[in-house]
Design a protein around this motif. Structure first.
Motif, mmCIF file in Angstrom:
data_model
loop_
_atom_site.group_PDB
_atom_site.id
_atom_site.type_symbol
_atom_site.label_atom_id
_atom_site.label_comp_id
_atom_site.label_asym_id
_atom_site.label_seq_id
_atom_site.Cartn_x
_atom_site.Cartn_y
_atom_site.Cartn_z
ATOM 1 N N SER A 6 43.691 58.862 83.511
ATOM 2 C CA SER A 6 44.530 57.668 83.539
ATOM 3 C C SER A 6 46.014 57.884 83.408
ATOM 4 O O SER A 6 46.592 58.836 82.873
ATOM 5 C CB SER A 6 44.158 56.454 82.483
ATOM 6 N N ILE A 7 46.686 56.968 84.315
ATOM 7 C CA ILE A 7 48.196 57.337 84.156
ATOM 8 C C ILE A 7 49.058 55.951 83.849
ATOM 9 O O ILE A 7 48.608 54.673 84.117
ATOM 10 C CB ILE A 7 48.676 58.044 85.263
ATOM 11 N N LEU A 8 50.154 55.997 83.157
ATOM 12 C CA LEU A 8 50.717 54.795 82.898
ATOM 13 C C LEU A 8 52.390 55.034 83.041
ATOM 14 O O LEU A 8 52.785 56.198 82.172
ATOM 15 C CB LEU A 8 50.310 54.390 81.347
ATOM 16 N N ARG A 9 53.025 54.253 83.579
ATOM 17 C CA ARG A 9 54.561 54.474 83.656
ATOM 18 C C ARG A 9 54.989 53.136 83.018
ATOM 19 O O ARG A 9 54.938 52.193 83.689
ATOM 20 C CB ARG A 9 55.018 54.813 84.666
ATOM 21 N N ILE A 10 56.068 53.246 81.843
ATOM 22 C CA ILE A 10 56.604 52.092 81.483
ATOM 23 C C ILE A 10 58.111 52.410 80.946
ATOM 24 O O ILE A 10 58.383 53.611 80.766
ATOM 25 C CB ILE A 10 55.756 51.377 80.454
ATOM 26 N N ALA A 11 58.759 51.505 80.705
ATOM 27 C CA ALA A 11 60.098 51.866 80.030
ATOM 28 C C ALA A 11 60.308 50.875 78.761
ATOM 29 O O ALA A 11 60.485 49.772 79.034
ATOM 30 C CB ALA A 11 61.289 51.511 80.871
ATOM 31 N N VAL A 84 57.970 57.153 78.401
ATOM 32 C CA VAL A 84 58.296 56.392 79.767
ATOM 33 C C VAL A 84 57.114 56.821 80.615
ATOM 34 O O VAL A 84 56.760 55.997 81.620
ATOM 35 C CB VAL A 84 59.563 57.135 80.395
ATOM 36 N N ASN A 85 56.882 57.848 80.398
ATOM 37 C CA ASN A 85 55.395 58.402 81.456
ATOM 38 C C ASN A 85 54.437 58.926 80.543
ATOM 39 O O ASN A 85 54.828 59.870 79.785
ATOM 40 C CB ASN A 85 56.126 59.046 82.335
ATOM 41 N N VAL A 86 53.145 58.661 80.713
ATOM 42 C CA VAL A 86 52.129 59.448 79.902
ATOM 43 C C VAL A 86 50.933 59.444 80.492
ATOM 44 O O VAL A 86 50.730 58.591 81.585
ATOM 45 C CB VAL A 86 51.762 58.580 78.663
ATOM 46 N N GLN A 87 50.194 60.364 80.479
ATOM 47 C CA GLN A 87 48.935 60.716 81.088
ATOM 48 C C GLN A 87 47.831 61.201 80.271
ATOM 49 O O GLN A 87 47.942 62.049 79.458
ATOM 50 C CB GLN A 87 49.057 61.579 82.484
ATOM 51 N N ASP A 119 55.645 66.601 75.772
ATOM 52 C CA ASP A 119 54.785 66.725 74.766
ATOM 53 C C ASP A 119 53.504 66.534 74.855
ATOM 54 O O ASP A 119 53.030 66.248 76.031
ATOM 55 C CB ASP A 119 55.428 65.329 73.713
ATOM 56 N N ILE A 120 52.516 66.854 73.895
ATOM 57 C CA ILE A 120 51.117 66.855 74.101
ATOM 58 C C ILE A 120 50.444 66.532 72.757
ATOM 59 O O ILE A 120 50.843 67.010 71.762
ATOM 60 C CB ILE A 120 50.463 68.344 74.670
ATOM 61 N N GLY A 121 49.168 65.899 72.843
ATOM 62 C CA GLY A 121 48.053 65.842 71.950
ATOM 63 C C GLY A 121 46.800 65.995 72.289
ATOM 64 O O GLY A 121 46.491 65.463 73.535
ATOM 65 N N VAL A 122 46.215 66.396 71.298
ATOM 66 C CA VAL A 122 44.850 66.964 71.715
ATOM 67 C C VAL A 122 43.853 66.334 70.531
ATOM 68 O O VAL A 122 43.990 66.743 69.520
ATOM 69 C CB VAL A 122 44.574 68.441 72.084
ATOM 70 N N SER A 123 42.682 65.716 70.959
ATOM 71 C CA SER A 123 41.726 65.165 69.983
ATOM 72 C C SER A 123 40.412 65.713 70.558
ATOM 73 O O SER A 123 40.240 65.639 71.654
ATOM 74 C CB SER A 123 41.801 63.544 69.782
ATOM 75 N N ARG A 124 39.250 65.581 69.608
ATOM 76 C CA ARG A 124 37.986 66.373 70.032
ATOM 77 C C ARG A 124 37.010 65.543 68.991
ATOM 78 O O ARG A 124 37.230 65.564 67.956
ATOM 79 C CB ARG A 124 38.019 67.790 70.013
ATOM 80 N N VAL A 125 35.903 65.093 69.534
ATOM 81 C CA VAL A 125 34.811 64.864 68.858
ATOM 82 C C VAL A 125 33.552 65.397 69.525
ATOM 83 O O VAL A 125 33.235 64.933 70.610
ATOM 84 C CB VAL A 125 34.716 63.295 68.562
ATOM 85 N N ASP A 126 32.843 66.551 68.830
ATOM 86 C CA ASP A 126 31.849 67.037 69.413
ATOM 87 C C ASP A 126 32.490 67.541 70.815
ATOM 88 O O ASP A 126 33.321 68.539 70.789
ATOM 89 C CB ASP A 126 30.549 66.367 69.598
ATOM 90 N N VAL A 133 49.202 63.929 77.671
ATOM 91 C CA VAL A 133 50.832 64.607 77.666
ATOM 92 C C VAL A 133 51.687 63.435 78.255
ATOM 93 O O VAL A 133 51.509 62.528 78.791
ATOM 94 C CB VAL A 133 50.830 65.680 79.101
ATOM 95 N N ALA A 134 52.882 63.627 77.639
ATOM 96 C CA ALA A 134 54.035 62.452 77.781
ATOM 97 C C ALA A 134 55.327 62.914 77.927
ATOM 98 O O ALA A 134 55.667 63.925 77.608
ATOM 99 C CB ALA A 134 53.751 61.512 76.598
ATOM 100 N N ARG A 135 56.310 62.176 78.372
ATOM 101 C CA ARG A 135 57.637 62.228 78.410
ATOM 102 C C ARG A 135 58.207 61.185 77.686
ATOM 103 O O ARG A 135 58.028 59.829 78.106
ATOM 104 C CB ARG A 135 58.224 62.330 79.697
ATOM 105 N N PRO A 136 59.193 61.198 76.702
ATOM 106 C CA PRO A 136 59.794 60.018 75.828
ATOM 107 C C PRO A 136 60.889 59.539 76.469
ATOM 108 O O PRO A 136 61.532 60.064 77.456
ATOM 109 C CB PRO A 136 59.784 60.629 74.478
ATOM 110 N N LEU A 137 61.204 58.282 76.093
ATOM 111 C CA LEU A 137 62.587 57.772 76.284
ATOM 112 C C LEU A 137 63.761 58.850 75.915
ATOM 113 O O LEU A 137 63.491 59.662 74.874
ATOM 114 C CB LEU A 137 62.709 56.522 75.812
ATOM 115 N N LEU A 138 64.832 59.010 76.608
ATOM 116 C CA LEU A 138 65.748 59.864 76.483
ATOM 117 C C LEU A 138 66.504 59.034 75.228
ATOM 118 O O LEU A 138 66.775 57.975 75.272
ATOM 119 C CB LEU A 138 66.904 60.061 77.507
ATOM 120 N N SER A 139 66.795 59.902 74.154
ATOM 121 C CA SER A 139 67.147 59.276 72.858
ATOM 122 C C SER A 139 68.507 59.959 72.620
ATOM 123 O O SER A 139 69.224 59.319 71.852
ATOM 124 C CB SER A 139 66.079 59.649 71.746
#
Length: 283
Positions: A6-11, A84-87, A119-126, A133-139
């Motif tokens: 799934s994909i989401l683009r927001i600001a 800003v963008n995450v999938q 950036d990346i995060g991974v989770s797992r159950v069994d 994976v994501a891109r943050p706002l420019l800070s």
């Protein structure tokens, strides 16, 4: 094996309580390493070639519940990740990181090879996995392209002053690079083109290579090399990404290269938001 994304683009930037994440188990860590190893080599994905890319940074805010497949915006707002963008990729069935990586290669190579994500995060159950994976706002508050380019030059020269390992290649410490205004102008033009035309490649939309662009600008050096980056909002982050990528690292440690011009450009309508070019030359 069931796979979905799934994909989401927001600001947006949300303030919410920070919730501690559990440390990743070894299989999750191994999958992140495998994804970054995949990115660190040129790939052929979905009928197109992919450049060597810097690794994704592990971010605990992106380690989301495998079972809670609700609204990504709400989940990341609770985790205070200013995306800003995450999938998100969901896998059902892989028994270990190697099997999960195979599924990603087969079905989601375009996602993990997208240069906008940092950036990346991974989770797992069994045998259930969730890879975000994501891109943050420019800070960062950046100065003009010349000053930030010269800050990148200083950071690269500090890196060149010490021996380091670039993948399997041992690189000796070497002399500093000198700033070259012609190369800097070419770097700025290419960064601006990538930002405004929303692409990420060494070959521009007119089919010109880095050497072509330098020659057209009047640079008569014997050798030209180029590093590019996207989605990173400071010279330090750009350098860290390049140092962690064997090919980029070898480029900036190359003793045969003597001069540098570097620049960034931004365009909020582009996928990555910010693009960097470092153009190396040998006079």
């Amino acid at each position: 094996m069931r796979v979905s994304s799934s994909i989401l683009r927001i600001a947006m930037f949300c303030l919410a309580p920070v919730f501690a994440s559990q440390a990743m188990a070894s299989e999750e860590t191994q999958l992140i390493d495998a994804i970054n190893g995949f990115r660190n080599q040129p790939q052929h994905c979905a009928g197109q070639g992919s450049l060597e890319l810097p690794p994704l940074a592990s971010d605990p805010r992106l380690v989301l519940s495998v079972t809670g497949m609700g609204d990504l915006q709400q989940q990341l707002a609770r985790a205070t990740y200013p995306m800003v963008n995450v999938q998100a990729i969901s896998l059902s069935g892989p028994r270990d990181a190697a099997a999960a990586m195979q599924a990603i290669r087969e079905s989601f190579c375009q996602v993990v090879l997208d240069p906008q994500f940092v950036d990346i995060g991974v989770s797992r159950v069994d045998r259930e996995w969730r890879i975000v994976v994501a891109r943050p706002l420019l800070s960062a508050r950046l100065g003009d392209w010349q000053s930030e380019g010269q800050q990148l030059l200083e950071a690269i020269n500090s890196a060149r002053a010490r021996p380091r390992q670039c993948g399997n290649q041992a690189m000796a410490a070497t002399s500093p690079l000198a700033w070259n205004t012609t190369l800097a102008g070419v770097a700025q033009s290419h960064s601006r083109a990538m930002a405004n035309q929303n692409f990420f490649d060494h070959i521009d939309r007119d089919g010109r290579t880095p050497g072509d662009r330098a020659e057209l600008a009047g640079y008569s050096g014997q050798r030209i090399s180029e590093n590019i980056a996207a989605g990173l909002d400071s010279p330090r982050k750009v350098l860290d990404g390049w140092l962690a990528s064997p090919g980029h690292c070898a480029n900036l440690m190359n003793p045969a290269l003597r001069e540098l011009g570097a620049a960034y450009a931004t365009d909020p309508k582009s996928d990555a938001g910010i693009y960097w070019t470092a153009l190396f030359g040998t006079p």
